[in-house]
Design a protein around this motif. Structure first.
Motif, mmCIF file in Angstrom:
data_model
loop_
_atom_site.group_PDB
_atom_site.id
_atom_site.type_symbol
_atom_site.label_atom_id
_atom_site.label_comp_id
_atom_site.label_asym_id
_atom_site.label_seq_id
_atom_site.Cartn_x
_atom_site.Cartn_y
_atom_site.Cartn_z
ATOM 1 N N GLY A 10 -1.268 15.160 -8.969
ATOM 2 C CA GLY A 10 0.155 15.357 -9.254
ATOM 3 C C GLY A 10 0.846 16.141 -8.158
ATOM 4 N N VAL A 11 0.161 17.150 -7.634
ATOM 5 C CA VAL A 11 0.712 17.909 -6.511
ATOM 6 C C VAL A 11 0.877 16.992 -5.302
ATOM 7 C CG1 VAL A 11 0.241 19.788 -4.884
ATOM 8 C CG2 VAL A 11 -0.195 20.118 -7.326
ATOM 9 N N LEU A 12 -0.120 16.152 -5.066
ATOM 10 C CA LEU A 12 -0.022 15.217 -3.933
ATOM 11 C C LEU A 12 1.073 14.174 -4.141
ATOM 12 C CD1 LEU A 12 -3.767 14.793 -2.993
ATOM 13 C CD2 LEU A 12 -1.954 15.769 -1.575
ATOM 14 N N GLU A 13 1.400 13.887 -5.400
ATOM 15 C CA GLU A 13 2.534 12.988 -5.635
ATOM 16 C C GLU A 13 3.812 13.618 -5.095
ATOM 17 O OE1 GLU A 13 5.272 10.762 -8.930
ATOM 18 O OE2 GLU A 13 3.939 12.361 -9.600
ATOM 19 N N ALA A 14 3.979 14.913 -5.310
ATOM 20 C CA ALA A 14 5.148 15.610 -4.767
ATOM 21 C C ALA A 14 5.137 15.586 -3.244
ATOM 22 C CB ALA A 14 5.191 17.042 -5.284
ATOM 23 N N VAL A 15 3.951 15.704 -2.656
ATOM 24 C CA VAL A 15 3.836 15.656 -1.193
ATOM 25 C C VAL A 15 4.282 14.295 -0.676
ATOM 26 C CG1 VAL A 15 2.219 15.707 0.751
ATOM 27 C CG2 VAL A 15 2.040 17.418 -1.065
ATOM 28 N N TRP A 16 3.755 13.213 -1.282
ATOM 29 C CA TRP A 16 4.137 11.902 -0.735
ATOM 30 C C TRP A 16 5.586 11.551 -1.031
ATOM 31 C CZ3 TRP A 16 5.805 8.098 -3.921
ATOM 32 C CH2 TRP A 16 5.222 7.890 -5.169
ATOM 33 N N ALA A 17 6.102 11.993 -2.158
ATOM 34 C CA ALA A 17 7.514 11.714 -2.455
ATOM 35 C C ALA A 17 8.426 12.426 -1.468
ATOM 36 C CB ALA A 17 7.844 12.122 -3.883
ATOM 37 N N THR A 18 8.089 13.673 -1.171
ATOM 38 C CA THR A 18 8.880 14.436 -0.205
ATOM 39 C C THR A 18 8.758 13.835 1.188
ATOM 40 O OG1 THR A 18 8.630 16.436 -1.525
ATOM 41 C CG2 THR A 18 9.229 16.729 0.787
ATOM 42 N N ALA A 19 7.538 13.472 1.572
ATOM 43 C CA ALA A 19 7.312 12.864 2.891
ATOM 44 C C ALA A 19 8.046 11.532 3.004
ATOM 45 C CB ALA A 19 5.822 12.673 3.142
ATOM 46 N N LEU A 20 8.102 10.784 1.917
ATOM 47 C CA LEU A 20 8.831 9.511 1.935
ATOM 48 C C LEU A 20 10.294 9.738 2.276
ATOM 49 C CD1 LEU A 20 8.907 6.451 1.422
ATOM 50 C CD2 LEU A 20 9.243 6.962 -0.999
ATOM 51 N N GLY A 21 10.887 10.742 1.671
ATOM 52 C CA GLY A 21 12.280 11.062 1.978
ATOM 53 C C GLY A 21 12.467 11.501 3.420
ATOM 54 N N LYS A 22 11.521 12.273 3.921
ATOM 55 C CA LYS A 22 11.621 12.780 5.294
ATOM 56 C C LYS A 22 11.275 11.725 6.343
ATOM 57 C CE LYS A 22 10.864 17.600 4.141
ATOM 58 N NZ LYS A 22 12.125 18.129 4.608
ATOM 59 N N SER A 23 10.655 10.614 5.912
ATOM 60 C CA SER A 23 10.274 9.571 6.872
ATOM 61 C C SER A 23 11.465 8.748 7.358
ATOM 62 C CB SER A 23 9.237 8.628 6.252
ATOM 63 O OG SER A 23 9.837 7.739 5.332
ATOM 64 N N GLU A 24 12.596 8.886 6.669
ATOM 65 C CA GLU A 24 13.817 8.148 7.008
ATOM 66 C C GLU A 24 13.534 6.652 7.167
ATOM 67 O OE1 GLU A 24 15.987 10.057 10.179
ATOM 68 O OE2 GLU A 24 15.812 12.016 9.212
ATOM 69 N N GLY A 25 13.011 6.079 6.090
ATOM 70 C CA GLY A 25 12.743 4.638 6.091
ATOM 71 C C GLY A 25 11.564 4.268 6.982
ATOM 72 N N PHE A 26 10.573 5.132 7.028
ATOM 73 C CA PHE A 26 9.362 4.938 7.842
ATOM 74 C C PHE A 26 9.662 4.896 9.336
ATOM 75 C CE2 PHE A 26 8.140 2.743 3.769
ATOM 76 C CZ PHE A 26 7.343 3.783 3.299
ATOM 77 N N THR A 27 10.700 5.587 9.772
ATOM 78 C CA THR A 27 11.027 5.624 11.206
ATOM 79 C C THR A 27 10.498 6.875 11.892
ATOM 80 O OG1 THR A 27 13.183 6.668 10.799
ATOM 81 C CG2 THR A 27 13.120 4.247 10.869
ATOM 82 N N LYS A 28 10.019 7.852 11.106
ATOM 83 C CA LYS A 28 9.455 9.072 11.690
ATOM 84 C C LYS A 28 7.947 9.062 11.446
ATOM 85 C CE LYS A 28 13.427 12.030 11.736
ATOM 86 N NZ LYS A 28 13.866 13.406 11.557
ATOM 87 N N LEU A 29 7.184 9.250 12.525
ATOM 88 C CA LEU A 29 5.734 9.068 12.470
ATOM 89 C C LEU A 29 5.037 10.005 11.491
ATOM 90 C CD1 LEU A 29 3.118 7.760 13.482
ATOM 91 C CD2 LEU A 29 3.091 9.486 15.308
ATOM 92 N N TRP A 30 5.147 11.318 11.671
ATOM 93 C CA TRP A 30 4.331 12.238 10.878
ATOM 94 C C TRP A 30 4.695 12.257 9.402
ATOM 95 C CZ3 TRP A 30 -0.096 12.490 12.649
ATOM 96 C CH2 TRP A 30 -0.328 12.504 14.015
ATOM 97 N N PRO A 31 5.951 12.199 9.038
ATOM 98 C CA PRO A 31 6.228 12.068 7.602
ATOM 99 C C PRO A 31 5.678 10.755 7.019
ATOM 100 C CG PRO A 31 8.166 12.879 8.729
ATOM 101 C CD PRO A 31 7.184 12.482 9.793
ATOM 102 N N THR A 32 5.697 9.690 7.819
ATOM 103 C CA THR A 32 5.158 8.411 7.361
ATOM 104 C C THR A 32 3.649 8.493 7.182
ATOM 105 O OG1 THR A 32 6.956 7.190 8.418
ATOM 106 C CG2 THR A 32 4.952 5.950 7.910
ATOM 107 N N VAL A 33 2.968 9.123 8.136
ATOM 108 C CA VAL A 33 1.517 9.307 8.022
ATOM 109 C C VAL A 33 1.190 10.186 6.821
ATOM 110 C CG1 VAL A 33 -0.505 10.324 9.145
ATOM 111 C CG2 VAL A 33 1.069 8.912 10.477
ATOM 112 N N THR A 34 1.931 11.272 6.665
ATOM 113 C CA THR A 34 1.719 12.166 5.518
ATOM 114 C C THR A 34 1.923 11.414 4.212
ATOM 115 O OG1 THR A 34 2.435 14.070 6.813
ATOM 116 C CG2 THR A 34 2.492 14.307 4.415
ATOM 117 N N PHE A 35 2.967 10.599 4.149
ATOM 118 C CA PHE A 35 3.227 9.783 2.970
ATOM 119 C C PHE A 35 2.021 8.899 2.643
ATOM 120 C CE2 PHE A 35 4.322 5.423 1.703
ATOM 121 C CZ PHE A 35 4.762 5.655 0.406
ATOM 122 N N GLY A 36 1.536 8.165 3.632
ATOM 123 C CA GLY A 36 0.439 7.225 3.397
ATOM 124 C C GLY A 36 -0.838 7.913 2.946
#
Length: 107
Positions: A10-36
């Motif tokens: 559940g904690v990791l769900e918050a991590v990927w949800a936040t990273a998804l927002g920060k990835s700006e549509g998968f255009t930023k590398l590290w937030p996208t990697v963190t999301f995945g």
């Protein structure tokens, strides 16, 4: 052990949800990697926990933890406005998650 894994997932769900927002549509590398990475681990943990915890309870707890932490993080660091009512509603959600654990007498 299933409950500990479910909470961590559940904690990791918050991590990927936040990273998804920060990835700006998968255009930023590290937030996208963190999301995945967080998504795969979070889903794997949820699946593992569902071997011992009923699916409805496990999913509700997983979503409740993830949603609560995502909103709290956004209010603290993401510019989402905080209010007393939002905080009370999040506390209510957390209370419901705890309640689901308490009534799960079979585990």
């Amino acid at each position: 052990m299933a409950w500990i894994i479910l909470i961590a997932s559940g904690v990791l769900e918050a991590v990927w949800a936040t990273a998804l927002g920060k990835s700006e549509g998968f255009t930023k590398l590290w937030p996208t990697v963190t999301f995945g990475v967080a998504l795969v681990i979070s889903m794997g943990g949820l699946a593992y926990a569902m071997r011992d915890i009923p699916v409805g309870t496990a999913y509700a707890v997983w979503v409740g933890i993830g949603a609560s932490l995502t909103v709290l993080y956004a209010m603290l660091f993401g510019g989402e406005p905080a209010s007393v009512i939002k905080i009370l509603l999040i506390l209510g959600l957390i209370g419901c998650v705890i309640g689901l654990k308490l009534v799960d007498g079979s585990h």
